[in-house]
Design an enzyme around this catalytic site. Structure first.
Site, PDB file in Angstrom:
ATOM      1  N   SER A   1     -51.338 -47.307 -32.107  1.00  0.00           N
ATOM      2  CA  SER A   1     -49.818 -47.623 -31.995  1.00  0.00           C
ATOM      3  C   SER A   1     -49.534 -48.801 -32.736  1.00  0.00           C
ATOM      4  O   SER A   1     -49.682 -48.948 -33.963  1.00  0.00           O
ATOM      5  CB  SER A   1     -49.569 -47.761 -30.473  1.00  0.00           C
ATOM      6  OG  SER A   1     -48.038 -47.921 -30.052  1.00  0.00           O
TER       7      SER A   1
ATOM      8  N   HIS B   1     -42.564 -43.954 -28.262  1.00  0.00           N
ATOM      9  CA  HIS B   1     -43.317 -42.782 -29.285  1.00  0.00           C
ATOM     10  C   HIS B   1     -42.449 -41.349 -28.796  1.00  0.00           C
ATOM     11  O   HIS B   1     -43.027 -40.387 -29.066  1.00  0.00           O
ATOM     12  CB  HIS B   1     -44.811 -42.537 -29.285  1.00  0.00           C
ATOM     13  CG  HIS B   1     -45.572 -43.834 -29.716  1.00  0.00           C
ATOM     14  ND1 HIS B   1     -45.582 -44.347 -31.008  1.00  0.00           N
ATOM     15  CD2 HIS B   1     -46.154 -44.639 -28.826  1.00  0.00           C
ATOM     16  CE1 HIS B   1     -46.281 -45.469 -30.800  1.00  0.00           C
ATOM     17  NE2 HIS B   1     -46.692 -45.807 -29.816  1.00  0.00           N
TER      18      HIS B   1
END
Length: 389
Positions: A86, A189
């Site tokens: 991430s 996300h």
């Protein structure tokens, strides 16, 4: 072959940067990066409590800064692969040469602020789904109108979306699976982060990236990225796209990685690698959490930093500066001289006194990369040592 991994949000712990500030130049570096990020990284990494550092706008630049601060004390020249989870991808992209550190910290600050703002638009969240049949887990997540935000491998998924959908998932979990709500601000996300992606894209458009100088893996699909502009586009797209850490680990196995270092705050990714790759040849792992772990990390790089070969080929190791100051080569040493492991090759003159610089392996002093009275930064290459493998 060795990989360095940069962790993502959720891995932070109160005070985890405190021991790193004892290293010369570390606090000054963090204060400079704080100006880029728009948050006080020194305070967040040392004195802030768990509630203060869980906020997205603060956590994301803090994690990128922590990874880059620790990596400055490693001989990264001998590292073959970098990857991040991430927001950790910003750190990995920097270590691969795509972005300057200041650019990565600035982007982390923008990313964190904009994702926090997107989270405030409507009530969303995330939940870990542990165990169960992968196909059934994905089908159940979809059935409740949620998104598979993370596929972390080792039987771990993260579902994200509306709070009502997460409540239904907890009440009706997949067979043989556990659902654990995560303490995060929103559905990272997923399409809920579209405003943040657009804001980050507007800033990233002004960046002039370089192409990677080592293998850099992408969370989008686990693939190695060859072009800097492609990586920047992937970093922007990742705000709304699922994190495919399972595919990144599969690529690590396919590449034949034998050693892994996780940068601070370390432990989460190392645990996933251990569980996922246990049947395909587990790599040797070092979790780098404090400066006390640096010798083990440097040793791992020295032993795994080059791909093994059956032919006696010339390999090189680079000795780097352990701190900021001016470099003083050892008297009487010249290019072409033979060095022993542990032999002192010079000193760094600092305000706290001289700091020894030693060769971490034997070989021939092939090239001085810094000279008498040169100013050097932590992690800057000083000497190249050659030898036959």
């Amino acid at each position: 072959m060795l990989a360095v991994l940069s962790p993502g949000q959720g891995s932070q712990k109160p005070g985890f940067l405190t021991p790193w500030l004892d290293l010369p130049g570390a606090e000054a570096r963090l204060r400079w990066w704080s100006a880029m990020a728009g948050v006080d990284l020194v305070h967040l990494g040392t004195a802030a409590d768990a509630d203060e550092i869980k906020g997205t706008a603060r956590t994301q630049p803090l994690l990128v800064a922590a990874a880059l601060l620790a990596a400055e004390h490693l001989p990264m020249y001998d590292v073959t692969v970098t990857a991040g989870h991430s927001v950790g991808e910003l750190g990995a992209a920097t270590l691969a040469g795509v972005l300057p550190a200041e650019t990565a910290i600035t982007l982390a600050g923008v990313r964190g602020r904009e994702m926090a703002a997107a989270c405030a638009l409507e009530p969303t969240g995330m939940a870990a789904v542990l165990g169960g049949d992968p196909d059934e887990v994905l089908a159940t997540i979809a059935a409740h109108g949620l998104h598979p935000a993370n596929r972390n491998g080792a039987g771990q998924f993260v579902a994200a979306g509306a709070v009502a959908g997460l409540e239904k998932l907890a009440a009706e979990p997949p067979t043989k699976a556990r659902v654990i709500r995560l303490k995060v601000a929103g559905a990272f996300h997923t399409p809920y982060m579209a405003p943040a992606e657009a804001a980050l894209a507007a800033v990233a458009a002004g960046i002039t990236p370089a192409d990677p100088t080592r293998i850099l893996l992408s969370n989008i699909d686990g693939a190695a990225v060859n072009h800097g502009r492609d990586m920047v586009q992937r970093l922007v797209r990742q705000v709304t796209a699922p994190v495919r850490w399972d595919l990144c680990m599969r690529t690590l196995a396919d590449l034949g990685v034998t050693g892994v270092i996780e940068l601070p705050p370390a432990g989460t990714l190392a645990g996933l690698v251990k569980r996922e790759l246990k049947d395909s040849g587990l790599p040797e792992i070092v979790t780098l959490n404090t400066p006390d772990d640096l010798p083990a990390a440097r040793d791992l790089i020295a032993r795994h930093g080059m791909a093994p070969s059956h032919e006696p080929t010339m390999q090189f190791r680079v000795v780097v500066a352990p701190s900021a100051g001016t470099f003083e080569p050892a008297e009487g040493l010249a290019e072409g001289d033979t060095l022993d492991a542990g032999q002192v090759v010079g000193h760094i003159a600092t305000r706290q006194g001289p700091v020894e610089v030693a060769a971490h392996g034997s070989g021939v002093l092939t090239e001085w990369l810094a000279h008498h009275d040169d100013p050097v930064a932590p992690g800057q290459p000083l000497v190249r040592i050659g030898g036959h493998a």
